[in-house]
Write a protein that holds these residues in place. Structure first.
Motif, PDB file in Angstrom:
ATOM      1  N   GLY A   1      38.755  29.161 -11.303  1.00  0.00           N
ATOM      2  CA  GLY A   1      38.552  28.031 -12.213  1.00  0.00           C
ATOM      3  C   GLY A   1      37.631  28.471 -13.334  1.00  0.00           C
ATOM      4  O   GLY A   1      36.421  28.292 -13.281  1.00  0.00           O
TER       5      GLY A   1
ATOM      6  N   HIS B   1      36.686  27.601 -16.186  1.00  0.00           N
ATOM      7  CA  HIS B   1      35.778  26.730 -16.932  1.00  0.00           C
ATOM      8  C   HIS B   1      34.362  26.742 -16.370  1.00  0.00           C
ATOM      9  O   HIS B   1      33.409  26.442 -17.069  1.00  0.00           O
ATOM     10  CB  HIS B   1      36.332  25.306 -16.896  1.00  0.00           C
ATOM     11  CG  HIS B   1      36.578  24.841 -15.505  1.00  0.00           C
ATOM     12  ND1 HIS B   1      37.664  25.283 -14.763  1.00  0.00           N
ATOM     13  CD2 HIS B   1      35.889  24.012 -14.689  1.00  0.00           C
ATOM     14  CE1 HIS B   1      37.637  24.723 -13.552  1.00  0.00           C
ATOM     15  NE2 HIS B   1      36.575  23.954 -13.491  1.00  0.00           N
TER      16      HIS B   1
ATOM     17  N   ARG C   1      54.268  27.116 -20.782  1.00  0.00           N
ATOM     18  CA  ARG C   1      54.335  25.753 -20.239  1.00  0.00           C
ATOM     19  C   ARG C   1      55.322  24.905 -21.038  1.00  0.00           C
ATOM     20  O   ARG C   1      56.129  24.172 -20.470  1.00  0.00           O
ATOM     21  CB  ARG C   1      52.953  25.101 -20.262  1.00  0.00           C
ATOM     22  CG  ARG C   1      52.153  25.356 -19.006  1.00  0.00           C
ATOM     23  CD  ARG C   1      51.078  24.286 -18.838  1.00  0.00           C
ATOM     24  NE  ARG C   1      49.853  24.922 -18.360  1.00  0.00           N
ATOM     25  CZ  ARG C   1      48.920  25.448 -19.146  1.00  0.00           C
ATOM     26  NH1 ARG C   1      49.057  25.433 -20.474  1.00  0.00           N
ATOM     27  NH2 ARG C   1      47.860  25.991 -18.618  1.00  0.00           N
TER      28      ARG C   1
ATOM     29  N   LEU D   1      45.221  28.661 -13.588  1.00  0.00           N
ATOM     30  CA  LEU D   1      45.320  27.817 -14.793  1.00  0.00           C
ATOM     31  C   LEU D   1      46.631  27.050 -14.883  1.00  0.00           C
ATOM     32  O   LEU D   1      46.790  26.229 -15.780  1.00  0.00           O
ATOM     33  CB  LEU D   1      45.174  28.709 -16.040  1.00  0.00           C
ATOM     34  CG  LEU D   1      43.813  29.404 -16.190  1.00  0.00           C
ATOM     35  CD1 LEU D   1      43.873  30.431 -17.309  1.00  0.00           C
ATOM     36  CD2 LEU D   1      42.722  28.385 -16.474  1.00  0.00           C
TER      37      LEU D   1
ATOM     38  N   ASN E   1      50.402  25.308 -12.785  1.00  0.00           N
ATOM     39  CA  ASN E   1      50.985  24.870 -11.517  1.00  0.00           C
ATOM     40  C   ASN E   1      52.389  25.451 -11.316  1.00  0.00           C
ATOM     41  O   ASN E   1      53.155  24.972 -10.487  1.00  0.00           O
ATOM     42  CB  ASN E   1      50.996  23.345 -11.427  1.00  0.00           C
ATOM     43  CG  ASN E   1      51.925  22.730 -12.453  1.00  0.00           C
ATOM     44  OD1 ASN E   1      52.533  23.415 -13.265  1.00  0.00           O
ATOM     45  ND2 ASN E   1      52.030  21.411 -12.423  1.00  0.00           N
TER      46      ASN E   1
ATOM     47  N   ASP F   1      35.261  23.221  -7.438  1.00  0.00           N
ATOM     48  CA  ASP F   1      36.301  23.114  -8.466  1.00  0.00           C
ATOM     49  C   ASP F   1      37.180  21.901  -8.131  1.00  0.00           C
ATOM     50  O   ASP F   1      38.292  22.026  -7.657  1.00  0.00           O
ATOM     51  CB  ASP F   1      37.129  24.400  -8.470  1.00  0.00           C
ATOM     52  CG  ASP F   1      38.119  24.448  -9.621  1.00  0.00           C
ATOM     53  OD1 ASP F   1      38.126  23.523 -10.456  1.00  0.00           O
ATOM     54  OD2 ASP F   1      38.903  25.411  -9.682  1.00  0.00           O
TER      55      ASP F   1
ATOM     56  N   GLY G   1      38.830  19.838  -9.780  1.00  0.00           N
ATOM     57  CA  GLY G   1      40.056  19.580 -10.516  1.00  0.00           C
ATOM     58  C   GLY G   1      41.209  20.512 -10.178  1.00  0.00           C
ATOM     59  O   GLY G   1      42.284  20.404 -10.747  1.00  0.00           O
ATOM     60  N   ARG G   2      40.988  21.427  -9.239  1.00  0.00           N
ATOM     61  CA  ARG G   2      42.017  22.428  -8.996  1.00  0.00           C
ATOM     62  C   ARG G   2      43.322  21.796  -8.498  1.00  0.00           C
ATOM     63  O   ARG G   2      44.412  22.227  -8.886  1.00  0.00           O
ATOM     64  CB  ARG G   2      41.525  23.467  -7.983  1.00  0.00           C
ATOM     65  CG  ARG G   2      42.489  24.652  -7.894  1.00  0.00           C
ATOM     66  CD  ARG G   2      42.040  25.723  -6.956  1.00  0.00           C
ATOM     67  NE  ARG G   2      40.734  26.254  -7.373  1.00  0.00           N
ATOM     68  CZ  ARG G   2      40.062  27.152  -6.667  1.00  0.00           C
ATOM     69  NH1 ARG G   2      40.564  27.606  -5.531  1.00  0.00           N
ATOM     70  NH2 ARG G   2      38.897  27.577  -7.087  1.00  0.00           N
TER      71      ARG G   2
ATOM     72  N   HIS H   1      44.674  18.920  -9.120  1.00  0.00           N
ATOM     73  CA  HIS H   1      45.424  18.363 -10.253  1.00  0.00           C
ATOM     74  C   HIS H   1      45.998  19.464 -11.151  1.00  0.00           C
ATOM     75  O   HIS H   1      47.140  19.405 -11.597  1.00  0.00           O
ATOM     76  CB  HIS H   1      44.501  17.450 -11.063  1.00  0.00           C
ATOM     77  CG  HIS H   1      45.171  16.848 -12.246  1.00  0.00           C
ATOM     78  ND1 HIS H   1      46.074  15.816 -12.151  1.00  0.00           N
ATOM     79  CD2 HIS H   1      45.103  17.164 -13.571  1.00  0.00           C
ATOM     80  CE1 HIS H   1      46.516  15.508 -13.360  1.00  0.00           C
ATOM     81  NE2 HIS H   1      45.949  16.305 -14.236  1.00  0.00           N
ATOM     82  N   ARG H   2      45.184  20.511 -11.373  1.00  0.00           N
ATOM     83  CA  ARG H   2      45.562  21.544 -12.330  1.00  0.00           C
ATOM     84  C   ARG H   2      46.686  22.438 -11.802  1.00  0.00           C
ATOM     85  O   ARG H   2      47.570  22.853 -12.533  1.00  0.00           O
ATOM     86  CB  ARG H   2      44.327  22.393 -12.645  1.00  0.00           C
ATOM     87  CG  ARG H   2      44.425  23.253 -13.871  1.00  0.00           C
ATOM     88  CD  ARG H   2      43.074  23.857 -14.199  1.00  0.00           C
ATOM     89  NE  ARG H   2      42.677  24.867 -13.243  1.00  0.00           N
ATOM     90  CZ  ARG H   2      41.615  24.789 -12.439  1.00  0.00           C
ATOM     91  NH1 ARG H   2      40.807  23.740 -12.456  1.00  0.00           N
ATOM     92  NH2 ARG H   2      41.340  25.763 -11.598  1.00  0.00           N
ATOM     93  N   THR H   3      46.642  22.739 -10.521  1.00  0.00           N
ATOM     94  CA  THR H   3      47.559  23.755  -9.998  1.00  0.00           C
ATOM     95  C   THR H   3      48.584  23.214  -9.013  1.00  0.00           C
ATOM     96  O   THR H   3      49.443  23.967  -8.554  1.00  0.00           O
ATOM     97  CB  THR H   3      46.765  24.879  -9.285  1.00  0.00           C
ATOM     98  OG1 THR H   3      46.246  24.344  -8.071  1.00  0.00           O
ATOM     99  CG2 THR H   3      45.652  25.402 -10.139  1.00  0.00           C
TER     100      THR H   3
END
Lengths: 232, 232, 232, 232, 232, 232, 232, 232
Positions: free
Chosen positions: D135, D137, E147, E171, E173, F10, F12-13, F15-17
């Motif tokens: 991640g 960020h 994407r 980064l 999915n 992390d 948000g992982r 949702h992100r991946t």
């Protein structure tokens, strides 16, 4: 930038450790090899070079002979071993006895390197080749002769499974140095299997690196010189 | 099925090779160890055992003492080295001189195994510990004493990067046996890095397996015995 | 398909990280190498290339010179290191001091790569070659000069058993970077034994990959630049 | 045989190399550890011990406190790091700045070892944990703070695939030391994959052995001390 | 003995598994390669060959063209990838979308192999090269485009430390296939370090063998074909 | 120093991946595990933990339940997989179909980890166990059912020689992910032989690390989700 | 979920391949082991289990005996080998003759596993233990007896350097199977050195994995059964 | 020094072990090869040479034919296998039956070496090539024919993942010898992966070294000769 005479050679090693320094040709350019050799001859009266193959040998000999017309040069092709000495460089003789056995024909170059450095260190040598482990009967004759000769130390060179030094060390009371050789194929077939086996040997042997004929000969020479020194 | 007296021991090895056979405790059950030990004592008057740790030692000593009340037993805890001899088992003395150096405290158990087997083979020993390579000044004193003592052979034990035998061999003319020790951590940290480095050493050394104190001592004893034999 | 000008070069790396990007010639075709080089010169005024050997060098120089007639080109044959700069490309100077020691002649190419990238990063350099570990006496002079010169960081290149950085780091308070070199033979003889030993070193050293002269020089340059920055 | 006061400790190393000697508890018996520690305190006023876990710590602290009632003892459980100093042992402070980043929670013990030895060497430290590469960020904030703080050197600890130091080094001009950590599983999962990757890093980093927090901290301290010395 | 028409080829694999069989040129003699190719064309209307380099390509094309004058032949030199199809061999199109990213120029041959087999399996492809991990800023543009294009699967090729697939997978999915490439040098520098790192990746990626562009493309094609099949 | 709430998770992982983050219990202390878990539940409503064995599970469940009395906790003992979700944490369902096959009983724990993470990512799963390669007839039934079910992707777990994925991939047109398992003994018997064989597979498979059930499941879920997304 | 009767056992393997299936206890839970065993007995009248040690044996025997009160159970502790047969399960006898030699005491457990599976496959066996390579004289007697007995095949078990099979195969015309055993220490000391050496053997031997007594016995049984089948 | 007639050949091996000695050309000079060959012909009436490639073959044949004009010479190019026999050298025939299967075209050279040595040992052979594991249907026909022919032993050659011997051994009751071949690429791609997989095989197989066609053939011949001997 790296001209003649600038090399930081260890000219006193021979005197300090009982074994002459040997220049490994591999990994050096022709120029470096020439300059180092000249420096050695200049300062110690001789140079000994190992793993010198093909054209490089001729190039080097020409260069050395030009500068030192009185050089006595000896070269053995199988191991690529060259010694070059000035006329007044004294022969060394100390009475130590180094015996050498090889398991197969392919082990001869490494064994010869050991034999030659033993002689350069002043020892006498006695060699038997092709005493393989797949036919045990070939072993007993040479061992008998080695005992009778009074060997101070015994170098046993073997590739493949490297079993010969183990066998020999179980049969004698002479110190044995195992010299693994890069023969073989397949898994760990560049001498590694032989090295690993010698390290695991059931009977006591000391070991050197794969194809390290120089090291085997140098250690053996120190041992034999010590014994012969005691004999005097 | 594997009762006392049935083991196929090699009782003549001591006489044949100059070094007593040593039974490795690891990999044997308590019963096997006891029966082999009794067999050795019965036939040769003694038994020598290495890598014998913890309770197993006490169990064994009890069993041996019951059968042979006249045993003299010596045990060194660090290497787990036990010798048990009947009163009438002759002490061996041959005048060979084996010197031993360790790089650090963790190298002592392997070095002691080498020392003890050297003594069991009849040699005298002289040891210096903790002569690390990170502080060179600690090395010169011991080396001087070893030379003066007249060592026939020098065992150098080191773990981690295993540089000490290389250094030592560049400074003396005594044959050097490198004994890599399983100290260290991370990549090849169980003594492998030390072993690899010793095999690649710039100065000539013969090498034994990691923690192979027995082998180092056995090879060194053969060498030293040979030299001392010549001295007589 | 992969024509000139299409390469996705990282032209800002020099500014961002303090060390110029170096293009490795190995693994690229002649066309790729030429196009990447032209792109670099176009956008940054210079290109630096490592591991460029034999004919490839001549082909490349011809191509670059045709497009940019004002190029100043420097080439060192041993490491195969080429720098090509336009006349107006400013020389970098930051006052950092990087010292370099090699154990043997065969270590010089990797050490020179480290030296050249250090200079390209703006540092001053001081090198000593052939300071082997088999003859300790050769080491003390160079170390003394390096201390007096005020080196900010010390790169020590060694192949075979790789013991030299360990020794050096035990004697100085300058940060030491170990640079293992692919000399040697037999088991792990392509520099691996040296690398493993440096990773296990008893005295603290940071290490780079085998023959990674560029990395050693780049890390050293960042350190030295930082120190010299503080000096101002 | 190996009683108190007989250890051949290198009491001058701290002065000579700028980093205090650290005794590794692993591989030593409790008795050896105690005797070496007492010897260090006797001669240098302090002892620092790493990898000291479980009951051994309590046994040691009791023994040291009995002999030296005025000891100040500090212990960090995660890395098993203990420092014991006499009241009059001066605190060291040199103004060097060592920053430390970890990729994940499991990397903290090794990173703390690096941090603690950096402080013992007189440097200031700044640490950020759990800045993983999965991640991105999470990385940018800590890097910004480290730059503002003026770090002289940056240690980046990572296990698994060990990508974080590569990333970081591409974004800064501070020298980066990669510290691989023995997290992971499966093939080369004890930190080897991380180490191999760091050695192959596209952006320049110097590397230490797996879990070698001490080495990372020691090299970093030498660097940072040097820079801060220049600042004065 | 191994004449034309005698090979036991698996002509139905394409139909059974969704990916055409690819003949690897390495390890076959010119005669074997020719006969197998003729057999394939005879029975399936086409042949696809990988790792076909240098003169062998010309020899083969001549032989194939003689027998089948209507062949359409396509050859990409970097990966050595050849496809030869009869006029009436139908083009395959399935709407699957395979995106490909390379870390550096040296990774392009393996990536192209993946791309070409993806196309031969009926997928569309989109490639971005030289998106290195040492300069993160170069990565974000390509990822955005991938994407938007609607990639079903993403192949990421990288050598050296192999960090790029890890970064990318954290980064997006989209499923990521890591393709390690045999660039690099020193320890595990023939792509092994990249492979090991990908296997240890903190973010989920599936991996193929070093330089196994064919495998990456084949697995990706199966995935993408499946997705596009669902789209219809 | 590393108290609750301070972890840099992390969140948000997921949702992100497309795959939830999974906390690996190994390598973390009980305190770290508890604090990270609480942090995850606090910020995302759930936590998923792998490789949680023995008493550690009970300690953790107690701690989590005390703070969040409404947790729904599921635990599978063989893989040591725990999921804890607040009542209001929505179940995920995406229609992707992941099929799983194991070669033997010992492969079940790793396969279950893959199955559970696939479900946590919203996919449906179908598993067949003990479909060994030594008795081929057991394979055909399960493969038929998997095809009829309409699997989007197929995970094949195998230890020992790891031949099953190769076989399967030659028989289907579904993408296959090989999951090597640490069963076996002797040389490379901790799953390495299976991994190496899968990397060399004659039929195309993508591979994950040994015992990396999580990775296999995560990559498979991304694929299957993508396909099912296209189905809608 | 994995209850009794659900295992997918290969009950026909015995009939198909001539060697009974053996369940490896390692890597299975007690519940799995019990259920598989019951299933085997139910369907084939017997079960054979290897590597079953300590308490697990007692737990299993109790469970099996409860369900099948008429079981004949045999257990050998050294290899952890258990066979359980119903009264009506026929004894197998085929007249094949398998001879077995071990180099040392530590090799006995693996050799016994080979012996027991040979008998379960219907062969007769003849074993000699402790026929080490360090004392050759111990070998000739057993070899003579084996020849006179008319062995169809010869299994030679050895650890350490694994030289014994090489020796034996050079002296007989009976096919030799090398069985490397995990005795030894240091580099490749868990049987790897023995395995590597056997693979490199100068005299022809076929090899099985380290400690793979079952495999050695199974292959030997197939051979011997075949020969004895021809004798009838 | 190493002239004709001086080699210590093992002329009785053929008689003693049932398999003729084979001279490996690799690792010997042309001179050594010639002299050994002449010696063999002189003493046993024939010589068999393996791994003899390119010009070396012609040089050797010329030399042998000059000395022995009545030689019958057979040469197979793929494995580089040469046999040269005097007219009066009797053909050997023992009725043993050795079957051979290869997975792919690249495995043929090693398989042919096994086949040729089997014939030289007096056995009949039956070979099927290209019976790959990626298309199972190709396997069943050959297996049926091998059973009907009455093979005494079955050699299965495979590279890459080496799965074929495992499959075959699960389907027959004939003893199977796995012959790993050095095809493949990437990690352990020189046949190592195939070897490792065969050693871990779920169904019992005995294994020889990579490309060790000679060993596979020699062991198979001993087995088959024994069976056929019983048939008479």
């Amino acid at each position: 930038m790296y001209g003649s005479g600038e090399f930081n050679i260890d000219a006193g090693r021979d005197h300090r450790t009982g074994v002459p320094e040997v220049v490994i040709a591999e990994g050096k350019t022709d120029e470096q090899l020439r300059d180092i050799s000249l420096e050695f001859i200049e300062r110690t009266g001789k140079v000994i070079i190992s793993r010198l193959k093909g054209d490089r040998k001729d190039v080097l000999i020409t260069a050395l002979s030009e500068r030192f017309p009185d050089l006595r040069i000896q070269y053995e092709a199988l191991p690529g071993f060259l010694s070059a000495k000035r006329r007044d460089c004294p022969e060394r003789r100390n009475g130590g006895r180094v015996a050498i056995i090889t398991a197969g024909t392919s082990d001869i170059p490494a064994a010869m390197e050991a034999e030659l450095i033993s002689r350069e260190s002043g020892c006498e040598t006695l060699s038997f080749h092709d005493v393989g482990v797949a036919g045990l009967h070939r072993l007993f004759g040479p061992l008998k002769k080695i005992r009778e000769w009074g060997a101070d130390v015994l170098i046993v060179a073997a590739g493949r499974e490297g079993a010969l030094p183990t066998l020999v060390s179980g049969l004698v009371n002479i110190p044995v140095i195992g010299l693994p050789v890069s023969t073989g194929y397949g898994l760990h077939g560049k001498g590694e299997a032989a090295l690993f086996a010698m390290l695991q040997s059931c009977s006591p042997i000391a070991v050197v690196n794969i194809d390290a004929g120089f090291v085997a000969g140098a250690v053996a020479s120190r041992m034999a010189s010590r014994c012969s020194g005691s004999r005097e």
